[in-house]
Write a protein that holds these residues in place. Structure first.
Motif, PDB file in Angstrom:
ATOM      1  N   ILE A   7       0.873  -1.175   0.000  1.00 41.88           N
ATOM      2  CA  ILE A   7       0.000   0.000   0.000  1.00 41.88           C
ATOM      3  C   ILE A   7       0.906   1.219   0.000  1.00 41.88           C
ATOM      4  O   ILE A   7       1.606   1.484   0.973  1.00 41.88           O
ATOM      5  N   THR A   8       0.917   1.951  -1.102  1.00 37.66           N
ATOM      6  CA  THR A   8       1.850   3.077  -1.234  1.00 37.66           C
ATOM      7  C   THR A   8       1.513   4.226  -0.298  1.00 37.66           C
ATOM      8  O   THR A   8       2.404   4.879   0.250  1.00 37.66           O
ATOM      9  N   ASP A   9       0.241   4.486  -0.137  1.00 36.48           N
ATOM     10  CA  ASP A   9      -0.209   5.609   0.692  1.00 36.48           C
ATOM     11  C   ASP A   9      -1.658   5.369   1.069  1.00 36.48           C
ATOM     12  O   ASP A   9      -2.417   4.822   0.273  1.00 36.48           O
ATOM     13  N   SER A  10      -2.019   5.752   2.275  1.00 44.06           N
ATOM     14  CA  SER A  10      -3.376   5.474   2.739  1.00 44.06           C
ATOM     15  C   SER A  10      -3.717   6.392   3.896  1.00 44.06           C
ATOM     16  O   SER A  10      -2.887   6.649   4.773  1.00 44.06           O
ATOM     17  N   ILE A  32       3.701   1.390   3.171  1.00 48.18           N
ATOM     18  CA  ILE A  32       5.009   2.043   3.186  1.00 48.18           C
ATOM     19  C   ILE A  32       4.935   3.560   3.316  1.00 48.18           C
ATOM     20  O   ILE A  32       5.945   4.221   3.502  1.00 48.18           O
ATOM     21  N   ASP A  33       3.742   4.156   3.189  1.00 42.80           N
ATOM     22  CA  ASP A  33       3.567   5.591   3.341  1.00 42.80           C
ATOM     23  C   ASP A  33       4.530   6.379   2.460  1.00 42.80           C
ATOM     24  O   ASP A  33       5.314   7.208   2.913  1.00 42.80           O
ATOM     25  N   ALA A  34       4.463   6.117   1.166  1.00 41.71           N
ATOM     26  CA  ALA A  34       5.327   6.782   0.186  1.00 41.71           C
ATOM     27  C   ALA A  34       4.516   7.809  -0.591  1.00 41.71           C
ATOM     28  O   ALA A  34       3.588   7.449  -1.304  1.00 41.71           O
ATOM     29  N   ASP A  35       4.877   9.092  -0.479  1.00 40.26           N
ATOM     30  CA  ASP A  35       4.096  10.150  -1.118  1.00 40.26           C
ATOM     31  C   ASP A  35       4.719  10.666  -2.403  1.00 40.26           C
ATOM     32  O   ASP A  35       4.240  11.634  -2.987  1.00 40.26           O
ATOM     33  N   THR A  36       5.798  10.045  -2.867  1.00 40.55           N
ATOM     34  CA  THR A  36       6.425  10.419  -4.137  1.00 40.55           C
ATOM     35  C   THR A  36       6.787   9.157  -4.906  1.00 40.55           C
ATOM     36  O   THR A  36       6.968   8.078  -4.305  1.00 40.55           O
ATOM     37  N   PRO A  37       6.942   9.256  -6.225  1.00 42.82           N
ATOM     38  CA  PRO A  37       7.375   8.077  -6.996  1.00 42.82           C
ATOM     39  C   PRO A  37       8.724   7.547  -6.519  1.00 42.82           C
ATOM     40  O   PRO A  37       8.939   6.331  -6.491  1.00 42.82           O
ATOM     41  N   GLU A  38       9.607   8.459  -6.137  1.00 48.26           N
ATOM     42  CA  GLU A  38      10.933   8.055  -5.681  1.00 48.26           C
ATOM     43  C   GLU A  38      10.850   7.178  -4.433  1.00 48.26           C
ATOM     44  O   GLU A  38      11.571   6.187  -4.288  1.00 48.26           O
ATOM     45  N   LYS A  39       9.979   7.549  -3.514  1.00 46.33           N
ATOM     46  CA  LYS A  39       9.819   6.756  -2.295  1.00 46.33           C
ATOM     47  C   LYS A  39       9.172   5.411  -2.587  1.00 46.33           C
ATOM     48  O   LYS A  39       9.496   4.410  -1.932  1.00 46.33           O
ATOM     49  N   ASN A  52      -2.993   1.904  -4.219  1.00 51.08           N
ATOM     50  CA  ASN A  52      -2.580   3.296  -4.317  1.00 51.08           C
ATOM     51  C   ASN A  52      -3.755   4.243  -4.105  1.00 51.08           C
ATOM     52  O   ASN A  52      -4.840   4.027  -4.627  1.00 51.08           O
ATOM     53  N   GLN A  53      -3.502   5.313  -3.347  1.00 47.52           N
ATOM     54  CA  GLN A  53      -4.542   6.305  -3.093  1.00 47.52           C
ATOM     55  C   GLN A  53      -4.283   7.587  -3.880  1.00 47.52           C
ATOM     56  O   GLN A  53      -5.021   7.912  -4.797  1.00 47.52           O
ATOM     57  N   GLU A  54      -3.211   8.308  -3.553  1.00 44.67           N
ATOM     58  CA  GLU A  54      -2.971   9.590  -4.206  1.00 44.67           C
ATOM     59  C   GLU A  54      -1.585   9.714  -4.842  1.00 44.67           C
ATOM     60  O   GLU A  54      -1.381  10.528  -5.725  1.00 44.67           O
ATOM     61  N   THR A  55      -0.614   8.941  -4.379  1.00 44.52           N
ATOM     62  CA  THR A  55       0.757   9.086  -4.869  1.00 44.52           C
ATOM     63  C   THR A  55       0.828   8.890  -6.380  1.00 44.52           C
ATOM     64  O   THR A  55       0.230   7.958  -6.932  1.00 44.52           O
ATOM     65  N   GLU A  56       1.565   9.766  -7.048  1.00 42.85           N
ATOM     66  CA  GLU A  56       1.719   9.671  -8.493  1.00 42.85           C
ATOM     67  C   GLU A  56       2.592   8.465  -8.842  1.00 42.85           C
ATOM     68  O   GLU A  56       3.674   8.280  -8.276  1.00 42.85           O
ATOM     69  N   LEU A  57       2.109   7.665  -9.748  1.00 42.33           N
ATOM     70  CA  LEU A  57       2.858   6.492 -10.215  1.00 42.33           C
ATOM     71  C   LEU A  57       3.299   6.761 -11.646  1.00 42.33           C
ATOM     72  O   LEU A  57       2.542   6.586 -12.602  1.00 42.33           O
ATOM     73  N   THR A  58       4.544   7.214 -11.767  1.00 44.04           N
ATOM     74  CA  THR A  58       5.096   7.639 -13.046  1.00 44.04           C
ATOM     75  C   THR A  58       5.753   6.471 -13.772  1.00 44.04           C
ATOM     76  O   THR A  58       5.860   5.355 -13.251  1.00 44.04           O
ATOM     77  N   ALA A  59       6.243   6.753 -14.975  1.00 44.88           N
ATOM     78  CA  ALA A  59       6.914   5.721 -15.763  1.00 44.88           C
ATOM     79  C   ALA A  59       8.100   5.136 -15.015  1.00 44.88           C
ATOM     80  O   ALA A  59       8.402   3.940 -15.133  1.00 44.88           O
ATOM     81  N   SER A  60       8.779   5.962 -14.219  1.00 43.77           N
ATOM     82  CA  SER A  60       9.946   5.477 -13.480  1.00 43.77           C
ATOM     83  C   SER A  60       9.584   4.373 -12.496  1.00 43.77           C
ATOM     84  O   SER A  60      10.391   3.466 -12.242  1.00 43.77           O
ATOM     85  N   VAL A  78      -8.233   7.802 -11.922  1.00 43.54           N
ATOM     86  CA  VAL A  78      -6.919   7.189 -12.073  1.00 43.54           C
ATOM     87  C   VAL A  78      -5.953   8.166 -12.746  1.00 43.54           C
ATOM     88  O   VAL A  78      -5.029   7.771 -13.464  1.00 43.54           O
ATOM     89  N   ASP A  79      -6.152   9.456 -12.493  1.00 43.11           N
ATOM     90  CA  ASP A  79      -5.342  10.484 -13.134  1.00 43.11           C
ATOM     91  C   ASP A  79      -3.879  10.445 -12.703  1.00 43.11           C
ATOM     92  O   ASP A  79      -3.017  11.009 -13.386  1.00 43.11           O
TER      93      ASP A  79
END
Length: 317
Positions: A7-10, A32-39, A52-60, A78-79
């Protein structure tokens, strides 16, 4: 060892519902409480699936998480997910398109009644020691008004049900809706321009697309009736908030009730100092029942993907 679901963020208090649903595939669930793609990249490691709730999931993210097979989005929109990358790396994306119609429709009605009856204004004045019915003037009746729906999907239809006892004329702008839906609710399909020109109440239920971004701008507010009320329980960026603030301040429209803003949470907004604007923190979706339904539904679909079964709510873009 079973699959690892991260769970990336919740904003939820725990992961009990998710663990219960994912036990069917012997998955371990970790937040894991990750609020960025890097985290996400740093902490998700060898995850087989993400919730996933709000964290941006980019190509990286897709490039870095080699074992990723599925992403479950808590909610409808799913923006924040790069779909081109998801497709390139063959990652299944699921969401929860239907779980809170009653809650959002009820919240839209609550915002409408609060705007129309000037409830926040009266509440503030009474608590400040004032006691004068004239503080909210002018107030009109809800019955007899013309209500215009911008998009007429499930939530808008439920809202129409809630309004049924108020003897109103209902209009809708939705070029993608079937004629039978309009007929079933006795709603007149119109162009967006005609809806703006004729409606006393405009309620927004559209998704955010290139077509709807900043749909409500200075020109639209100029066309609206000075007694009109705007309700937005859809996506914040559909409304230009600076144009809305100017319209409220200049008396071009009478009030607005917004559950969504372009930036959430907002650090500032031109609407903050306007009592004609009623703002709530993207909470229209929430009840205890809808929250459980949301969490169980997305976790159940992730379990299906991990088990090699087609998901119920696959997102196709």
């Amino acid at each position: 060892m079973g699959p690892r679901v991260v769970i990336t963020d919740s904003s939820y208090p725990d992961a009990t519902y998710e663990r219960e649903e994912l036990a069917a595939v012997n998955a371990t669930v970790e937040t894991i409480d990750a609020d960025t793609p890097e985290k996400v990249i740093e902490r998700a490691g060898d995850a087989d699936a993400l919730l996933n709730q709000e964290t941006e999931l980019t190509a990286s993210v897709f490039e870095s998480l080699d074992g990723l097979t599925a992403i479950g989005r808590y909610g409808v929109g799913v923006d924040n997910i790069d779909f081109d990358a998801a497709s390139e790396y063959d990652v299944e994306v699921v969401n929860v398109p239907s779980y809170c119609e009653e809650e959002v429709a009820t919240h839209a009605l609550a915002l409408l009644l609060s705007c129309l009856r000037r409830i926040p204004t009266y509440n503030t004045h009474v608590k400040n020691g004032e006691w004068d019915w004239k503080d909210g003037r002018p107030i009109g009746r809800l019955s007899g008004k013309t209500v215009g729906f911008v998009a007429f999907g499930n939530i808008a239809q439920r809202f129409a049900d809630l309004l049924a006892g108020f003897d109103q004329e209902l209009l809708a702008y939705d070029p993608y809706q079937s004629a039978s839906a309009f007929e079933n609710y006795d709603v007149e399909p119109v162009s967006f321009e005609e809806l703006i020109d004729r409606s006393d109440i405009v309620t927004v239920h559209a998704p955010l697309t290139d077509e709807t971004r900043n749909l409500f701008d200075e020109d639209v507010f100029d066309r609206m009736d000075e007694r009109a009320i705007l309700i937005n329980v859809a996506r914040g960026s559909i409304v230009d908030t600076q144009a809305l603030a100017n319209a409220l301040r200049d008396g071009e429209i009478a009030g607005a009730g917004l559950d969504v803003l372009p930036t959430e949470p907002p650090s500032d907004s031109p609407l903050f100092d306007l009592q004609e604007a009623i703002l709530t923190p993207h909470t229209a979706w929430y009840s205890e029942a809808s929250m459980e339904e949301l969490r169980r539904s997305v976790a159940r679909d992730i379990a299906r993907v991990l088990d090699g079964t087609p998901p119920k709510n696959r997102v196709v873009k």
